[in-house]
Design a protein around this motif. Structure first.
Motif, PDB file in Angstrom:
ATOM      1  N   THR A  86      -3.110   0.837  -8.507  1.00  0.00           N
ATOM      2  CA  THR A  86      -2.621   2.144  -8.960  1.00  0.00           C
ATOM      3  C   THR A  86      -1.531   2.049 -10.016  1.00  0.00           C
ATOM      4  O   THR A  86      -1.119   3.068 -10.574  1.00  0.00           O
ATOM      5  N   ILE A  87      -1.041   0.844 -10.295  1.00  0.00           N
ATOM      6  CA  ILE A  87       0.089   0.702 -11.215  1.00  0.00           C
ATOM      7  C   ILE A  87      -0.338   0.997 -12.647  1.00  0.00           C
ATOM      8  O   ILE A  87      -1.373   0.519 -13.122  1.00  0.00           O
ATOM      9  N   ASP A  88       0.474   1.777 -13.343  1.00  0.00           N
ATOM     10  CA  ASP A  88       0.212   2.133 -14.735  1.00  0.00           C
ATOM     11  C   ASP A  88       0.219   0.863 -15.590  1.00  0.00           C
ATOM     12  O   ASP A  88       1.126   0.033 -15.482  1.00  0.00           O
ATOM     13  N   PRO A  89      -0.788   0.698 -16.462  1.00  0.00           N
ATOM     14  CA  PRO A  89      -0.847  -0.498 -17.311  1.00  0.00           C
ATOM     15  C   PRO A  89       0.411  -0.723 -18.145  1.00  0.00           C
ATOM     16  O   PRO A  89       0.687  -1.849 -18.558  1.00  0.00           O
ATOM     17  N   GLU A  90       1.178   0.324 -18.385  1.00  0.00           N
ATOM     18  CA  GLU A  90       2.411   0.167 -19.158  1.00  0.00           C
ATOM     19  C   GLU A  90       3.354  -0.832 -18.515  1.00  0.00           C
ATOM     20  O   GLU A  90       4.138  -1.503 -19.189  1.00  0.00           O
ATOM     21  N   TRP A  91       3.261  -0.955 -17.175  1.00  0.00           N
ATOM     22  CA  TRP A  91       4.157  -1.827 -16.439  1.00  0.00           C
ATOM     23  C   TRP A  91       3.525  -3.173 -16.118  1.00  0.00           C
ATOM     24  O   TRP A  91       4.114  -3.983 -15.413  1.00  0.00           O
ATOM     25  N   SER A  92       2.349  -3.410 -16.640  1.00  0.00           N
ATOM     26  CA  SER A  92       1.674  -4.694 -16.423  1.00  0.00           C
ATOM     27  C   SER A  92       2.139  -5.723 -17.428  1.00  0.00           C
ATOM     28  O   SER A  92       2.482  -5.412 -18.572  1.00  0.00           O
ATOM     29  N   ALA A  93       2.120  -6.988 -17.010  1.00  0.00           N
ATOM     30  CA  ALA A  93       2.488  -8.074 -17.927  1.00  0.00           C
ATOM     31  C   ALA A  93       1.549  -8.135 -19.120  1.00  0.00           C
ATOM     32  O   ALA A  93       1.912  -8.620 -20.184  1.00  0.00           O
ATOM     33  N   LYS A  94       0.343  -7.595 -18.965  1.00  0.00           N
ATOM     34  CA  LYS A  94      -0.620  -7.617 -20.064  1.00  0.00           C
ATOM     35  C   LYS A  94      -0.183  -6.754 -21.231  1.00  0.00           C
ATOM     36  O   LYS A  94      -0.661  -6.899 -22.360  1.00  0.00           O
TER      37      LYS A  94
ATOM     38  N   ALA B 224       0.828  -1.213   0.000  1.00  0.00           N
ATOM     39  CA  ALA B 224       0.000   0.000   0.000  1.00  0.00           C
ATOM     40  C   ALA B 224       0.859   1.259   0.000  1.00  0.00           C
ATOM     41  O   ALA B 224       0.581   2.219  -0.727  1.00  0.00           O
ATOM     42  N   ILE B 225       1.913   1.258   0.812  1.00  0.00           N
ATOM     43  CA  ILE B 225       2.810   2.419   0.868  1.00  0.00           C
ATOM     44  C   ILE B 225       3.422   2.677  -0.501  1.00  0.00           C
ATOM     45  O   ILE B 225       3.459   3.822  -0.985  1.00  0.00           O
ATOM     46  N   THR B 226       3.893   1.622  -1.145  1.00  0.00           N
ATOM     47  CA  THR B 226       4.507   1.754  -2.468  1.00  0.00           C
ATOM     48  C   THR B 226       3.493   2.210  -3.508  1.00  0.00           C
ATOM     49  O   THR B 226       3.782   3.071  -4.347  1.00  0.00           O
ATOM     50  N   ALA B 227       2.292   1.643  -3.445  1.00  0.00           N
ATOM     51  CA  ALA B 227       1.250   1.979  -4.422  1.00  0.00           C
ATOM     52  C   ALA B 227       0.873   3.449  -4.379  1.00  0.00           C
ATOM     53  O   ALA B 227       0.438   4.011  -5.389  1.00  0.00           O
ATOM     54  N   LEU B 228       1.056   4.083  -3.211  1.00  0.00           N
ATOM     55  CA  LEU B 228       0.709   5.499  -3.061  1.00  0.00           C
ATOM     56  C   LEU B 228       1.935   6.404  -3.114  1.00  0.00           C
ATOM     57  O   LEU B 228       1.869   7.577  -2.738  1.00  0.00           O
ATOM     58  N   GLY B 229       3.048   5.865  -3.583  1.00  0.00           N
ATOM     59  CA  GLY B 229       4.218   6.694  -3.841  1.00  0.00           C
ATOM     60  C   GLY B 229       5.121   6.935  -2.667  1.00  0.00           C
ATOM     61  O   GLY B 229       6.008   7.787  -2.730  1.00  0.00           O
ATOM     62  N   GLY B 230       4.935   6.188  -1.575  1.00  0.00           N
ATOM     63  CA  GLY B 230       5.797   6.336  -0.412  1.00  0.00           C
ATOM     64  C   GLY B 230       6.923   5.326  -0.417  1.00  0.00           C
ATOM     65  O   GLY B 230       7.017   4.451  -1.291  1.00  0.00           O
TER      66      GLY B 230
ATOM     67  N   ARG C 160      -9.215   5.792   1.729  1.00  0.00           N
ATOM     68  CA  ARG C 160     -10.486   5.085   1.513  1.00  0.00           C
ATOM     69  C   ARG C 160     -10.751   4.876   0.035  1.00  0.00           C
ATOM     70  O   ARG C 160     -11.232   3.825  -0.383  1.00  0.00           O
ATOM     71  N   LYS C 161     -10.450   5.876  -0.776  1.00  0.00           N
ATOM     72  CA  LYS C 161     -10.643   5.754  -2.223  1.00  0.00           C
ATOM     73  C   LYS C 161      -9.764   4.638  -2.780  1.00  0.00           C
ATOM     74  O   LYS C 161     -10.215   3.805  -3.586  1.00  0.00           O
ATOM     75  N   TYR C 162      -8.506   4.619  -2.357  1.00  0.00           N
ATOM     76  CA  TYR C 162      -7.572   3.576  -2.800  1.00  0.00           C
ATOM     77  C   TYR C 162      -8.051   2.196  -2.363  1.00  0.00           C
ATOM     78  O   TYR C 162      -8.078   1.249  -3.152  1.00  0.00           O
ATOM     79  N   LEU C 163      -8.464   2.081  -1.091  1.00  0.00           N
ATOM     80  CA  LEU C 163      -8.898   0.787  -0.575  1.00  0.00           C
ATOM     81  C   LEU C 163     -10.131   0.276  -1.306  1.00  0.00           C
ATOM     82  O   LEU C 163     -10.203  -0.901  -1.681  1.00  0.00           O
ATOM     83  N   ARG C 164     -11.093   1.132  -1.530  1.00  0.00           N
ATOM     84  CA  ARG C 164     -12.311   0.693  -2.214  1.00  0.00           C
ATOM     85  C   ARG C 164     -12.002   0.225  -3.635  1.00  0.00           C
ATOM     86  O   ARG C 164     -12.558  -0.764  -4.109  1.00  0.00           O
ATOM     87  N   ARG C 165     -11.111   0.929  -4.299  1.00  0.00           N
ATOM     88  CA  ARG C 165     -10.747   0.517  -5.654  1.00  0.00           C
ATOM     89  C   ARG C 165      -9.992  -0.815  -5.633  1.00  0.00           C
ATOM     90  O   ARG C 165     -10.185  -1.670  -6.499  1.00  0.00           O
ATOM     91  N   ALA C 166      -9.142  -0.997  -4.622  1.00  0.00           N
ATOM     92  CA  ALA C 166      -8.389  -2.245  -4.497  1.00  0.00           C
ATOM     93  C   ALA C 166      -9.312  -3.420  -4.191  1.00  0.00           C
ATOM     94  O   ALA C 166      -9.103  -4.537  -4.695  1.00  0.00           O
ATOM     95  N   ILE C 167     -10.358  -3.188  -3.387  1.00  0.00           N
ATOM     96  CA  ILE C 167     -11.340  -4.239  -3.104  1.00  0.00           C
ATOM     97  C   ILE C 167     -12.132  -4.586  -4.355  1.00  0.00           C
ATOM     98  O   ILE C 167     -12.329  -5.757  -4.691  1.00  0.00           O
ATOM     99  N   ALA C 168     -12.581  -3.558  -5.065  1.00  0.00           N
ATOM    100  CA  ALA C 168     -13.402  -3.769  -6.265  1.00  0.00           C
ATOM    101  C   ALA C 168     -12.640  -4.503  -7.357  1.00  0.00           C
ATOM    102  O   ALA C 168     -13.257  -5.144  -8.223  1.00  0.00           O
ATOM    103  N   ASN C 169     -11.306  -4.417  -7.336  1.00  0.00           N
ATOM    104  CA  ASN C 169     -10.485  -5.057  -8.363  1.00  0.00           C
ATOM    105  C   ASN C 169      -9.680  -6.234  -7.805  1.00  0.00           C
ATOM    106  O   ASN C 169      -8.602  -6.560  -8.315  1.00  0.00           O
TER     107      ASN C 169
END
Length: 271
Positions: free
Chosen positions: A260-268, A25-31, A235-244
């Protein structure tokens, strides 16, 4: 990358909660996340099958070497396991008294399992609550900390006020254990209250939500957001993480910390 957050908590071998959820979570939010591990657990989405407690002196050593070299902007605590570890952490927090402390009182899990002994709860109440910039209990934890039964939002207000009287600077009481289609979280400080209400996301994938929310708030505080701003973003981050959620595991599955990771860095992306 901005905001150095030290999480002091237990390890979850299943990767959905504890230290693992905190650092994600810390990393996902830029910390920048750092850790002092209090306990090793053998667990998966269906429960904890084994616990190995880290010696309190080694918990303190982890804290000290991080502070000495890397520095800390915010401390977040999770599972502290024993009264001895609570006291070691309280000693360290007292020495770093200028640092904000996000106290996630991991007493009762999302599934209702008791995770902390009575003497450790008493140590949290007497030594850490008074240092807390904000304490983030769920309903069962708030009931344990106040001795009150919470049945509705008004009961949440009463319990939050009690925790303020006991020394917390702010209380974020999470309402997920209350019945109904809406979920309400309540932030109370000496200046007043803020309510957030959203439609409940119907899912079994909620493992580590408390750890994730507290760590996301800690990251915001480390990045110099106000408490209300930090909670709103968390809360916004958590709700999005739960929904996905990735739908891993056969019981209470993990959420998607990487939402929060940019799709450019996804294996997809194929890159």
């Amino acid at each position: 990358m901005r905001g150095r957050v030290l999480t002091i908590a237990g390890s979850d071998s299943g990767g959905g909660a504890g230290i693992q959820a905190d650092l994600k979570a810390i990393t996902a939010l830029g910390g920048f996340g750092m850790s002092a591990i209090t306990a090793l657990t053998a667990q998966n989405t269906c429960g904890v099958e084994g616990v190995h407690i880290v010696p309190p002196a080694f918990v303190r050593q982890q804290i000290d070497v991080v502070q000495k070299d890397l520095g800390i902007d915010c401390i977040k605590t999770g599972m502290l396991a024993t009264a001895e570890i609570v006291n070691v952490v309280a000693d360290a927090v007292s020495e770093f008294y200028t640092l904000p402390l996000i106290l996630d009182p991991v007493i009762v899990s999302t599934s209702g399992v008791t995770l902390l002994s009575e003497d450790a709860v008493e140590a949290i109440m007497s030594r850490l609550l008074v240092r807390a910039t904000v304490v983030t209990p769920n309903i069962p934890e708030a009931e344990r900390m106040t001795g009150m039964k919470i049945r509705d939002v008004e009961g949440m207000r009463t319990a939050a006020a009690c925790l303020l009287e006991k020394g917390a600077q702010a209380v974020l009481l999470k309402g997920g254990h209350l019945p109904g289609g809406d979920l309400t979280d309540l932030l109370v400080t000496s200046r007043g209250e803020v309510l957030w209400s959203d439609a409940r996301i119907e899912t079994r994938h909620t493992h580590g939500t408390g750890c994730t929310l507290a760590s996301a708030i800690a990251t915001g505080i480390a990045q110099e957001l106000s408490l209300e701003e930090a909670v709103t973003r968390a809360r916004k981050y958590l709700r999005r993480a739960i929904a996905n959620a990735p739908e891993y595991g056969s019981c209470s599955g993990p959420i998607n910390h990487a939402v929060t990771i940019d799709p450019e860095w996804s294996a997809k992306s194929g890159n």
